[in-house]
Write an enzyme that holds these catalytic residues in place. Sequence first.
Site, PDB file in Angstrom:
ATOM      1  N   GLU A  45      -9.373  12.333 -64.555  1.00 11.28           N
ATOM      2  CA  GLU A  45     -10.123  13.351 -63.823  1.00 11.28           C
ATOM      3  C   GLU A  45     -10.494  12.791 -62.434  1.00 11.28           C
ATOM      4  OE1 GLU A  45     -13.233  15.300 -66.075  1.00 11.28           O
ATOM      5  OE2 GLU A  45     -14.434  15.547 -64.262  1.00 11.28           O
TER       6      GLU A  45
ATOM      7  N   SER B 243     -17.081  11.023 -66.022  1.00 10.39           N
ATOM      8  CA  SER B 243     -15.996  10.872 -67.005  1.00 10.39           C
ATOM      9  C   SER B 243     -14.698  10.573 -66.262  1.00 10.39           C
ATOM     10  CB  SER B 243     -15.802  12.157 -67.809  1.00 10.39           C
ATOM     11  OG  SER B 243     -16.953  12.429 -68.540  1.00 10.39           O
TER      12      SER B 243
ATOM     13  N   ARG C 257     -10.775  21.916 -64.828  1.00  7.95           N
ATOM     14  CA  ARG C 257     -10.768  20.975 -63.683  1.00  7.95           C
ATOM     15  C   ARG C 257      -9.584  21.219 -62.739  1.00  7.95           C
ATOM     16  NH1 ARG C 257     -14.801  21.030 -65.724  1.00  7.95           N
ATOM     17  NH2 ARG C 257     -15.903  19.408 -66.853  1.00  7.95           N
TER      18      ARG C 257
HETATM   19  C1  LIG Z   1     -22.953  10.338 -63.242  1.00  7.74           C
HETATM   20  C2  LIG Z   1     -21.924  11.420 -63.024  1.00  7.74           C
HETATM   21  C3  LIG Z   1     -21.922  12.538 -63.839  1.00  7.74           C
HETATM   22  C4  LIG Z   1     -20.986  13.562 -63.645  1.00  7.74           C
HETATM   23  N1  LIG Z   1     -21.006  14.650 -64.465  1.00  7.74           N
HETATM   24  C5  LIG Z   1     -20.105  15.633 -64.279  1.00  7.74           C
HETATM   25  C6  LIG Z   1     -20.110  16.790 -65.126  1.00  7.74           C
HETATM   26  O1  LIG Z   1     -20.952  16.943 -66.004  1.00  7.74           O
HETATM   27  N2  LIG Z   1     -19.158  17.738 -64.906  1.00  7.74           N
HETATM   28  C7  LIG Z   1     -18.219  17.630 -63.914  1.00  7.74           C
HETATM   29  O2  LIG Z   1     -17.392  18.531 -63.762  1.00  7.74           O
HETATM   30  N3  LIG Z   1     -18.185  16.538 -63.107  1.00  7.74           N
HETATM   31  C8  LIG Z   1     -19.096  15.552 -63.265  1.00  7.74           C
HETATM   32  N4  LIG Z   1     -19.061  14.451 -62.444  1.00  7.74           N
HETATM   33  C9  LIG Z   1     -17.997  14.338 -61.424  1.00  7.74           C
HETATM   34  C10 LIG Z   1     -18.352  14.944 -60.056  1.00  7.74           C
HETATM   35  O3  LIG Z   1     -19.759  14.894 -59.818  1.00  7.74           O
HETATM   36  C11 LIG Z   1     -17.883  16.397 -59.904  1.00  7.74           C
HETATM   37  O4  LIG Z   1     -16.481  16.492 -60.067  1.00  7.74           O
HETATM   38  C12 LIG Z   1     -18.270  16.968 -58.535  1.00  7.74           C
HETATM   39  O5  LIG Z   1     -18.015  18.340 -58.535  1.00  7.74           O
HETATM   40  C13 LIG Z   1     -17.507  16.327 -57.377  1.00  7.74           C
HETATM   41  O6  LIG Z   1     -18.141  16.734 -56.180  1.00  7.74           O
HETATM   42  P1  LIG Z   1     -18.154  15.780 -54.893  1.00  7.74           P
HETATM   43  O7  LIG Z   1     -18.805  16.521 -53.785  1.00  7.74           O
HETATM   44  O8  LIG Z   1     -18.733  14.464 -55.214  1.00  7.74           O
HETATM   45  O9  LIG Z   1     -16.604  15.661 -54.634  1.00  7.74           O
HETATM   46  P2  LIG Z   1     -15.830  14.408 -54.040  1.00  7.74           P
HETATM   47  O10 LIG Z   1     -15.777  13.327 -55.063  1.00  7.74           O
HETATM   48  O11 LIG Z   1     -16.381  14.066 -52.714  1.00  7.74           O
HETATM   49  O12 LIG Z   1     -14.382  15.042 -53.873  1.00  7.74           O
HETATM   50  C14 LIG Z   1     -13.629  15.445 -55.005  1.00  7.74           C
HETATM   51  C15 LIG Z   1     -12.380  16.169 -54.494  1.00  7.74           C
HETATM   52  O13 LIG Z   1     -12.778  17.387 -53.852  1.00  7.74           O
HETATM   53  C16 LIG Z   1     -12.264  17.455 -52.528  1.00  7.74           C
HETATM   54  N5  LIG Z   1     -13.258  18.120 -51.680  1.00  7.74           N
HETATM   55  C17 LIG Z   1     -14.587  17.856 -51.605  1.00  7.74           C
HETATM   56  N6  LIG Z   1     -15.172  18.701 -50.736  1.00  7.74           N
HETATM   57  C18 LIG Z   1     -14.191  19.498 -50.234  1.00  7.74           C
HETATM   58  C19 LIG Z   1     -14.163  20.559 -49.281  1.00  7.74           C
HETATM   59  N7  LIG Z   1     -15.282  20.983 -48.645  1.00  7.74           N
HETATM   60  N8  LIG Z   1     -12.968  21.140 -49.006  1.00  7.74           N
HETATM   61  C20 LIG Z   1     -11.839  20.735 -49.627  1.00  7.74           C
HETATM   62  N9  LIG Z   1     -11.809  19.735 -50.538  1.00  7.74           N
HETATM   63  C21 LIG Z   1     -12.967  19.133 -50.844  1.00  7.74           C
HETATM   64  C22 LIG Z   1     -12.075  15.996 -52.117  1.00  7.74           C
HETATM   65  O14 LIG Z   1     -11.114  15.888 -51.087  1.00  7.74           O
HETATM   66  C23 LIG Z   1     -11.622  15.369 -53.429  1.00  7.74           C
HETATM   67  O15 LIG Z   1     -10.245  15.555 -53.611  1.00  7.74           O
HETATM   68  C24 LIG Z   1     -20.004  13.428 -62.618  1.00  7.74           C
HETATM   69  C25 LIG Z   1     -20.016  12.302 -61.786  1.00  7.74           C
HETATM   70  C26 LIG Z   1     -20.970  11.304 -61.990  1.00  7.74           C
HETATM   71  C27 LIG Z   1     -20.971  10.107 -61.075  1.00  7.74           C
END
Ligand SMILES: Cc1cc2nc3c(=O)[nH]c(=O)nc-3n(C[C@H](O)[C@H](O)[C@H](O)COP(=O)(O)OP(=O)(O)OC[C@H]3O[C@@H](n4cnc5c(N)ncnc54)[C@H](O)[C@@H]3O)c2cc1C
Length: 303
Positions: free
Chosen positions: A298, A228, A177
């Site tokens: 996380e 998580s 991560r």
């Molecule tokens: C039900 C559920 C299940 C999940 N299961 C998993 C799993 O199995 N494994 C896992 O790893 N995660 C999991 N997650 C967490 C999450 O989905 C991941 O971490 C995902 O990759 C985050 O992507 P996001 O677009 O939503 O990021 P966001 O939440 O929108 O952003 C996360 C971070 O990334 C940065 N960011 C986003 N886009 C950019 C960009 N284009 N440029 C620069 N910075 C950027 C943001 O500024 C922020 O700091 C889960 C979440 C939920 C709700």
Amino acid sequence: MTIRQKQLCGLLGGHKIEYTENEPMSSHTTFRIGGAASVFAVPDTEDKLRLAVEACRIAETPYIVLGRGSNVLFDDSGYKGAVISTEKLTEITVSGNDITCGCGASFTQIAVIARDNSLSGLEFAYGIPGAVGGAVFMNAGAYGGEVSQVLLESTYYGPNDGKIHTINNAEHNYGYRESIYRDHPERVILSARFRLESADKNEIKQKMDGYMESRKAKQPLEYPSAGSVFKRCQGHFTGQMIEELGLKGFTVGGAQVSEKHAGFIINRGGATSADVLKLIDIIKEKVRDGYGLDLQCEVIHIK
Ligand SMILES: Cc1cc2nc3c(=O)[nH]c(=O)nc-3n(C[C@H](O)[C@H](O)[C@H](O)COP(=O)(O)OP(=O)(O)OC[C@H]3O[C@@H](n4cnc5c(N)ncnc54)[C@H](O)[C@@H]3O)c2cc1C
């Protein structure tokens, strides 16, 4: 409206970038929590994404780039700055064994496209509710797979030198991560290219269906959450530790340790960021007392 905000809105309007003011972040996050961002911009091209960042720099306004908001907890007090959403940057192209995606493309969607093209390696992404930019930033992973195993390169805009850079896998400094982008939050990931292996479509499908079944069985997908809350601890399953401490179902306000998966905090309705943060503190303290371990979050708290 402050002078800087007025200047920012003028610049965004001049670039024909869609924006709103005082936008509730609860509407843009999977936790359904968070106060208003002063400005919420939704560029619909890579170029406009870059221009939106430049506009923030010119107007001396802090900014954050948001994917699907599935790994963040926005504070109840909101965000005094600009949130730049990538939700419209969803282009995906397949060429041979490579898939190239805009930063706002759905991570689950690219797993489906990979499967449909008989390409293996992204099965783990199926069911992760984020966008590609967030996944590259977080080194998202599940079921033994993670971004670092399949990412060939990513392209970002670096506001410090005003240039677009492409970096290869090794330059991401990936860890659990962790990535170079976490150390450089000013960088804006524009796109990513994944290199996959040709494989049997049915085998890929079976794997993906299995992962999805497991998610549905084990995760509280029926409630808003950010997945998580804590990182894995060496040699321990975090959810299991929390469960063994008797915290399943423990509630603060509208926030609750999920009865289904103790590693998740869910929003039972009306949860505030203060509820979630208090619950996190309680869990951390109990795990410290019970196991002598310091849990790391996380989920990213944004204020
Ligand atoms: C039900 C559920 C299940 C999940 N299961 C998993 C799993 O199995 N494994 C896992 O790893 N995660 C999991 N997650 C967490 C999450 O989905 C991941 O971490 C995902 O990759 C985050 O992507 P996001 O677009 O939503 O990021 P966001 O939440 O929108 O952003 C996360 C971070 O990334 C940065 N960011 C986003 N886009 C950019 C960009 N284009 N440029 C620069 N910075 C950027 C943001 O500024 C922020 O700091 C889960 C979440 C939920 C709700």
